[in-house]
Design a protein around this motif. Structure first.
Motif, PDB file in Angstrom:
ATOM      1  N   ALA A 156      -6.283  16.252   6.282  1.00 61.81           N
ATOM      2  CA  ALA A 156      -5.745  15.459   5.187  1.00 61.81           C
ATOM      3  C   ALA A 156      -6.893  14.879   4.374  1.00 61.81           C
ATOM      4  N   GLN A 157      -6.860  15.050   3.077  1.00 58.01           N
ATOM      5  CA  GLN A 157      -7.810  14.447   2.137  1.00 58.01           C
ATOM      6  C   GLN A 157      -9.233  14.962   2.339  1.00 58.01           C
ATOM      7  N   SER A 158     -10.069  14.570   1.395  1.00 60.73           N
ATOM      8  CA  SER A 158     -11.459  14.984   1.417  1.00 60.73           C
ATOM      9  C   SER A 158     -12.342  13.765   1.652  1.00 60.73           C
ATOM     10  N   LYS A 159     -13.449  13.954   2.302  1.00 60.52           N
ATOM     11  CA  LYS A 159     -14.379  12.855   2.587  1.00 60.52           C
ATOM     12  C   LYS A 159     -13.657  11.687   3.238  1.00 60.52           C
ATOM     13  N   ASP A 160     -12.803  12.003   4.193  1.00 65.58           N
ATOM     14  CA  ASP A 160     -12.072  10.984   4.939  1.00 65.58           C
ATOM     15  C   ASP A 160     -12.174  11.357   6.415  1.00 65.58           C
ATOM     16  N   THR A 175     -22.382  24.655  14.948  1.00 66.25           N
ATOM     17  CA  THR A 175     -22.019  25.715  14.005  1.00 66.25           C
ATOM     18  C   THR A 175     -21.380  25.075  12.777  1.00 66.25           C
ATOM     19  N   LYS A 176     -20.999  25.906  11.810  1.00 66.15           N
ATOM     20  CA  LYS A 176     -20.361  25.364  10.607  1.00 66.15           C
ATOM     21  C   LYS A 176     -18.880  25.736  10.606  1.00 66.15           C
ATOM     22  N   ILE A 177     -18.034  24.739  10.418  1.00 66.21           N
ATOM     23  CA  ILE A 177     -16.596  24.970  10.316  1.00 66.21           C
ATOM     24  C   ILE A 177     -16.200  24.790   8.851  1.00 66.21           C
ATOM     25  N   ILE A 178     -15.312  25.674   8.362  1.00 64.59           N
ATOM     26  CA  ILE A 178     -14.837  25.532   6.985  1.00 64.59           C
ATOM     27  C   ILE A 178     -13.694  24.524   6.965  1.00 64.59           C
ATOM     28  N   TYR A 179     -13.856  23.473   6.169  1.00 59.97           N
ATOM     29  CA  TYR A 179     -12.832  22.436   6.102  1.00 59.97           C
ATOM     30  C   TYR A 179     -11.969  22.657   4.863  1.00 59.97           C
ATOM     31  N   VAL A 180     -10.646  22.727   5.043  1.00 57.10           N
ATOM     32  CA  VAL A 180      -9.723  22.915   3.919  1.00 57.10           C
ATOM     33  C   VAL A 180      -8.863  21.662   3.770  1.00 57.10           C
ATOM     34  N   PRO A 181      -9.076  20.893   2.693  1.00 55.77           N
ATOM     35  CA  PRO A 181      -8.333  19.637   2.541  1.00 55.77           C
ATOM     36  C   PRO A 181      -6.932  19.837   1.977  1.00 55.77           C
ATOM     37  N   TYR A 182      -5.953  19.145   2.529  1.00 59.37           N
ATOM     38  CA  TYR A 182      -4.591  19.101   1.995  1.00 59.37           C
ATOM     39  C   TYR A 182      -4.258  17.660   1.651  1.00 59.37           C
ATOM     40  N   LYS A 183      -3.091  17.451   1.028  1.00 59.72           N
ATOM     41  CA  LYS A 183      -2.724  16.099   0.615  1.00 59.72           C
ATOM     42  C   LYS A 183      -2.423  15.213   1.813  1.00 59.72           C
ATOM     43  N   SER A 184      -1.838  15.794   2.885  1.00 57.67           N
ATOM     44  CA  SER A 184      -1.449  14.976   4.025  1.00 57.67           C
ATOM     45  C   SER A 184      -1.572  15.778   5.307  1.00 57.67           C
ATOM     46  N   GLY A 185      -1.536  15.064   6.435  1.00 56.06           N
ATOM     47  CA  GLY A 185      -1.559  15.731   7.733  1.00 56.06           C
ATOM     48  C   GLY A 185      -0.328  16.599   7.928  1.00 56.06           C
TER      49      GLY A 185
END
Lengths: 330, 507, 173
Positions: A156-160, A175-185
């Motif tokens: 949920a959200q970015s930089k949170d 390692t590096k994980i790709i983070y995909v932000p959405y509006k809510s959990g």
């Protein structure tokens, strides 16, 4: 100021008939400002307090809940800040009250508000899809490494908090994980259960519906101890059966989301004492205990100096990671 | 069919005196909320939630859902009579509903609106009843690229190249998309286009824009003509209603297509507002007499209303089954569900049969209740129109600004509504189309989020949108519809050339 | 726009002039959006568009559209059919409508008297000035409006509207 308020609250608690303090009571309807979207965790938090107050007649004045979730909650905080000195507005939020100003140009900081109480702490867990072959946190670490930088984490959200945990996981796993932000959990959960992503780090309440249906599955919780024992959620497991991530070899000690109620800045100490007392009473009601258990959170009330200490510590932790990632706003 | 048995059980739950009373109360409250432009169905549900704390969950959801249906009906009334959409999803109803009313066909317009809305709603409920299982798992196939494709399709259906100058359409749509990106950016967590103003942190509310563009803008345009109402007297005589009922079946193609569009947008979920625009666009594009659209074509009322209501009802399915709210109102209701201790998800259909099927059964009953009640309230609104203009005009202004205030209690929003009023007037005078701006504001930020999520997931490759048959089909369909006016004129030219008729210049 | 053919009123704003105003407004709007977007990266990163990408291109689309509309207005001969956009009578009516409205907003928001006081003053002014009603009738209607809003929003719906010092004197918060 906060110290004084704390003393005042202590005085109210100790003295049977407080003579020194003029007792303060709200003289009009109290507005509960919700700093998240309708139906989100913060909304449910505020309404749980509202329900507990109303059912137990803890306050004579009515409560009005207003949703001000614009700008990830900044709308509600700016609104509360502008009501400086008005003790008829209680703003409900999470750590976003001190995290938001770190990464975005918002017109407030948490020092513009008077935190009253952290009433409950929400947990974070690593979740995978229900039919995933991954059985535990060790398997998770191996799977992430095997994907070689292509593992996709929803949140949920970015930089949170969710992205922060992802960054902490990056470091813990190496390692590096790709983070995909959405509006809510909730949205993240739907995407995971649909098999479009590999994992997320939702709060228990955000994913319990899909866990019951076997669509998603928790692997471990970011806490020092497993959750308190309770009834079974699925046919075989209760929340307390989920091991801690630390015990499974992921070196992240504890990560929780406080749910905090605050007043605007520069409010009278008597009002602070009133709300501290009110929220302490709320935490004792059966309705509140039911809410805490149902949403699988940790019911731990922090007031006064304890709260200040907690906020300062948590703030420093976010600030350190944000600085490293170059997310701090100039 | 198990579903039919469950539904009968549901009717036993819904058809009690207490629940019927709740439906009437909910619908009446909904009509009131629906009529006020700023106060929409989501606010209405929010206001009612505290009352439901002490209720049984079935009773609570019946009350909230009935309020929603009432609000959807109420929104169309003011769209047709005043050209002020009471609900965001009834914006498209103003395009032809208000012209009809101005021609003295208000009764006809209202009847068409209510009846096709009821048809759409019942269509949606039937779809929910029959397809509860498969439709829910279909919605699960949707990831970010598919969401983007759905928004793209909705936009493509509506915009195309309408009557207005393409430059003006670009300006309008571009302004809408720009306004939609003001405020917090979900993907990067940064605040955009706020120019240091705290009031812009929350973004520019689409509701405030609609209040200004339509409400205030319309009043200024009315004033310019003369100091009297262009609105119209409306009386619903049973005979007029019966006449409309008799005429309705001849529009069955529009009705069924619009209801299907509504179900599609409710389940996928694009939402009722986008559904009504999309349905209107399709109706205009495939109508035999396109020229009548915007001047009072019944199809222009039927299409958005049927789609709006069928989207509203079918949006309940993904909310219950998956926890995906298909509309803003469904999102608030979902919060209610959690407060009552229910968790949306597939297990709800197993654990809480009485709740789910009681709600579905109540949707059949409450929509019928709503049609009857809303027809009775029409004379009330018609009476409003007989009040002298020097009284009613300032009242409408006050209602508009009070509504703008209720959106988020922000003084800034009132100035914004005023500005949008001036823009609405200016655009109207210069023939800029307003609808593309409204639609862009509705879907803009969701479409941008979905696009950028797709890019993150697929490593920045546009191939994401053709990576599977579902997404690829929707995207391709969108492009075909976007280019439809070009394609069809090209085909006409070719066929004309084949018959070897001389081409008229400037065709 | 269908216009009455009477030549009693003189032209105040031509259609072409109004078109220019609209196009210039759109141009200014688009430019503002572009400037706002440039605060962030407007390019295409390795994981898709950067935060400024969409606002930048949308602002550009508005600018391009406005330039197109500008040329249309200057070159097109279509406006010759309906050259008059606003005549003097219409302008007077618009101004008499907008002035009290601005007064309403100013009273409520700038002087912070709140929506209730402002709506009483506004309805009263319009009824007296434009409707030529007598004072008692106008007073009754304007106070009635405020009372109706108060009952509906404050007491029934629990949605507080903006209030100012005058309500505070009466003890209404």
């Amino acid at each position: 100021m906060k110290r004084l308020a704390y003393l005042a609250a202590a005085a109210v608690a100790l003295l049977p008939a407080p003579v020194a303090l003029a007792e303060w009571k709200p003289s009009k309807a109290v507005e509960f400002v919700v700093t998240a979207g309708a139906g989100g965790g913060t909304d449910i938090f505020a309404r749980a307090v509202q329900a507990a107050v109303q059912k137990n007649n803890l306050m004579s004045q009515p409560i009005i809940v207003t949703i001000k979730g614009g700008g990830s909650g900044a709308e509600g905080y700016v609104y509360t800040k502008s009501a400086e000195g008005d003790p008829h507005k209680l703003v409900f939020g999470t750590h976003n009250m001190y995290v938001l100003p770190l990464a975005a140009k918002v017109a407030f900081t948490h020092r513009d508000l008077t935190p009253i109480a952290a009433m409950v702490f929400d947990e974070f867990m690593i979740w995978v899809k229900g039919d995933s072959p991954i059985k535990d946190a060790k398997g998770f670490v191996e799977a992430v490494k095997a994907k070689g930088g292509q593992w996709k984490m929803a949140g949920a959200q970015s930089k949170d908090s969710d992205e922060l945990i992802t960054k902490l996981l990056d470091k813990a796993i190496g390692t590096k994980i790709i983070y995909v932000p959405y509006k809510s959990g909730g949205e993240a959960d739907v995407q995971l259960s649909g098999g479009h992503l590999d994992s997320h780090v939702n709060n228990p309440a955000e994913s319990v519906g899909n866990w019951k249906a076997g669509k998603v599955r928790p692997l471990c919780v970011f806490n020092r101890e497993p959750l308190a024992a309770g009834p079974k959620v699925t046919e075989t497991q209760a929340w307390s059966d989920i091991p801690t991530c630390r015990s499974q070899g992921i070196a992240i000690d504890q990560f929780q989301q406080p749910r905090i109620a605050s007043l605007p800045g520069k409010v009278p100490a008597e009002a602070v004492a009133f709300y501290q007392d009110l929220l302490r009473k709320v935490a004792e009601t059966p309705e509140w205990k039911e809410y805490v258990a149902r949403t699988a959170q940790s019911g731990r009330v922090l007031i006064g100096g304890d709260l200040t200490k907690f906020i300062d510590g948590d703030y420093a932790r976010f600030q350190a990671v944000f600085k490293e990632e170059g997310w701090l706003v100039q | 069919m198990d579903n039919i048995g469950d539904l009968l059980h549901g009717f036993q739950v819904a058809l009690t005196g207490y629940h019927l009373t709740l439906m009437v109360v909910g619908v009446l409250f909904g009509i009131l909320v629906g009529v006020l432009p700023g106060l929409g169905a989501p606010n209405g549900v929010t206001l009612l939630i505290p009352l439901t704390f002490t209720m049984d969950p079935v009773s609570a959801i019946i009350l909230l859902a009935s309020m929603y249906w009432g609000a959807l009906f109420g929104g169309s009334t003011t769209s047709i009579l005043f050209n002020i959409p009471g609900e965001p999803s009834s914006v498209a109803t103003t395009f032809d509903g208000h012209p009809m009313a101005k021609q003295g066909r208000a009764t006809e317009a209202l009847s068409y609106a209510f009846l096709s809305a009821a048809f759409g709603a019942l269509f949606g409920v039937v779809v929910i009843t029959l397809l509860a299982g498969p439709a829910a798992s279909f919605a699960h196939k949707f990831s970010s690229p598919e969401y983007f494709a759905v928004y793209f399709l909705a936009f493509a259906c509506f915009v195309g190249l309408g009557g207005a100058s393409p430059f003006k359409t670009l300006v309008s749509a571009g302004m809408g998309f720009s306004l939609a990106s003001v405020g917090m950016d979900t993907i990067s967590g940064s605040l955009r286009l706020t120019y240091g103003l705290p009031d812009l942190i929350k973004g520019v509310s689409f509701l405030v824009a609609v209040i200004g563009l339509f409400g205030i803008g319309e009043l200024i345009a009315t004033m310019e003509e003369r100091l009297e109402f262009r609105g119209v007297r409306a009386r619903v005589s049973p005979r007029d209603v019966l006449k409309t009922i008799a005429a309705l079946p001849s529009y069955w193609v529009v009705l069924v297509r619009s209801s299907l569009v509504g179900c599609w947008m409710g389940i996928t979920p694009g939402g009722p507002t986008a559904a009504s625009f999309m349905s209107y666009g399709l109706a205009r594009r495939f109508a035999p007499r396109t020229g009548e659209f915007g001047k009072g074509a019944p199809e222009g009322v039927i299409a958005p209303e049927a789609a709006d209501h069928s989207a509203g009802t079918s949006a309940m399915l993904p909310m219950l089954a998956l926890g995906i709210p298909g509309s803003a109102t469904a999102a608030v209701m979902m919060g209610g569900l959690m407060i009552w201790g229910l968790h949306p998800g597939p297990m709800l259909f197993v654990d809480q049969k009485s709740f789910v099927w009681g709600l579905i059964a109540s949707m059949y009953v409450a929509n019928v209740v709503a049609v009857v009640l809303v027809l009775f309230t029409v004379p009330l609104f018609a009476a409003i129109l007989r009040i002298p203009f020097a009284i009613i005009a300032p009242m409408i202004v006050v209602v508009c600004f009070v509504s703008a205030w209720t959106v988020s209690s922000s003084p800034f929003d009132l100035w914004l509504a005023f500005m949008f009023g001036l823009i609405g007037y200016l655009f109207k005078k210069c023939n800029y189309p307003i609808a593309p701006m409204v639609l862009a504001m509705v879907i803009g930020d969701k479409a941008e989020d979905a696009f950028r999520q797709s890019m993150i997931i697929h490593g920045g490759s546009l191939g994401a949108f053709w990576s599977n048959w579902l997404c690829g089909t929707i995207m391709t369909l969108g492009f075909v519809l976007l280019l439809w006016p070009l394609l069809s004129s090209l085909m006409r030219r070719i066929s004309k050339a084949v018959v070897a008729r001389p081409l008229r210049a400037g065709d | 726009m269908e216009q009455q053919e009477t030549s009693a009123s003189r032209t105040l704003v031509t259609r072409r002039a109004l078109e220019l105003v609209a196009a210039l407004f759109a141009f200014a709007f688009g430019t503002t959006i572009i400037l706002g977007a440039l605060e962030y990266h407007v390019g295409w990163g390795d994981r898709g568009p950067e935060p400024g990408y969409f606002p930048f291109w949308m602002g550009l689309i508005v600018v391009v559209g406005s330039i197109g509309a500008l040329f249309e207005a200057l070159l097109s001969r279509r406006h010759a059919d309906a050259p008059v956009a606003i005549n003097a009578d219409q302008a007077r009516r618009i101004v008499t409508f907008l002035l009290p409205m601005v007064g309403f907003l100013a009273l409520a928001l700038v002087f912070k008297l709140g929506l209730y006081v402002a709506m009483v003053a506004y309805v009263l002014t319009v009824m007296l000035w434009q409707g030529r009603y007598r004072l008692p009738a106008a007073l009754a209607v304007s106070l009635g409006t405020a009372a109706a809003f108060y009952f509906m929003f404050e007491l029934w719906l629990h949605v507080p509207l903006m209030k100012g010092p005058i309500e505070a004197w009466f003890g209404l918060h």
